[in-house]
Write a protein that holds these residues in place. Sequence first.
Motif: not given
Length: 290
Positions: A131-133, A162-168, A170-173, A197-198
Motif C-alpha cells: 500500500q505504500r505509494p 485487495l479489500l481496501y483502496n480498490r482504485e489504488e 488496481f493502479k498498483t497492480l 475481485y478476480l
Amino acid sequence: QAEMAMHYVKERGKDNFQFYQRYIRTEHDDKLLMEKRLRLAAERNDFQLYYQPQIDLREKKVIGMEALLRWNDKELGTISPTKFIPLAEETGLIIAIGDWVLEEACAQAKAWFDQGHRLRIGINISPIQFQRPDFVNKVKHILEKTGLPASLLDLEITENVLLYNREECFKTLERLKQCGITISIDDFGTGYSSLSYLRRFPIDTLKIDQSFIREVLENSNDQAIVTSIIQLAHNMNLRVIAEGVETTAMVLFLNDRDCDEMQGYLYSKPLPAEVVTTFIQQTNPEEVLI
Ligand code: C2E
Ligand code: MG
Ligand code: MG
Ligand code: MG
C-alpha cells in the motif's frame, strides 16, 4: 496467567502485590524484548532467506522458488515468521525488512539465472508494503539494480490486500503488470474478500491454501473446494498452485484435476540458497512425484 496471578493476590493478600506486578510485567517484557531484538535484526539485516521449489506438474520440473524469511536471534532463538511478521507489521519494521527481502531474493534469482537456471522467484509482500505509494518504484529500482528479468519476479499478495483502496490497488497492480511482473494470490480461499475481485484485478496465479490440501484425500468438502478452485482458475485463464503438498497421493489427485503447479514437503522443504542448485540438479521431480 495474569488472571491466575490476580487470584493469587486476592487469596494471599497485599503482601503478594509485588509478585503480581512482576508477573504481568514479564508478559509485556516478552513482547518488548522481541520488538527490541527485531529492530536490531532489521538494522543489521540479520535474517536468512530460504527457498522452496515450485514444480510444474505437466513438465515435471522445478520452475520457481518461493523466498521464505527466517530469523534466528542470538537471544531468542529461532522464531517463526508467523510470529515475527505480524510484529514487524505492527511496528512498521516490515518496510525495512521487506526491502531487504526483495533485494536479496531478486539478487539470488539473478545469480541462479546467470548460472543457467531460469527460476521464477516468488516473494511474499505484506499489505503494508504493497500500500505504500513508492512500492512500484522500489520494485522497479530493485529489478534494475539486480538485473533480474521482470518476467522472473512473482509477487505474492493475499486477498485481504485487495479489500481496501480498490482504485489504488488496481493502479498498483496494473503498473507492476506493465513491467512484466506476475502476481499471485497467496492462501487463496482463506481471506475475507468476495470473488468479484478476480474479474477486476489483473492477477496471474491462485495459490490454493494448504489448509484445503491437508486432508484433501479424506475430506469430500475439501475435494470439492480444490476441484472448484482449479476449474475457476482455468476458466479465467489463471494458473493455479497447490501449497502444502506432502504425499504422492495428493499429487495424483491434483494431476487428475489438471492443477498446474505444486509446492510442498513432498518434493522439498524450504532450503538455504547454497544448496538449492545442487538439490534441484540431483533430485529429479519425476522420480519423487510419481
Ligand atoms: P506462505 O507464504 O503461505 O508460505 C507457505 C508456508 O508453508 C511456509 O511457512 C512454508 O515453509 C510452509 N510449507 C511449505 N510446504 C509445506 C508442507 O508441505 N507442509 C506444511 N505443513 N507446511 C509447508 P513459513 O516459512 O513458516 O512462512 C509462514 C508465512 O510467513 C508465509 O506463509 C508468509 O505468509 C509469511 N512469510 C514468510 N516469509 C515472508 C516474507 O519474506 N515477507 C512476508 N511479508 N511474509 C513472509
Ligand atoms: Mg507465500
Ligand atoms: Mg500460502
Ligand atoms: Mg500462509
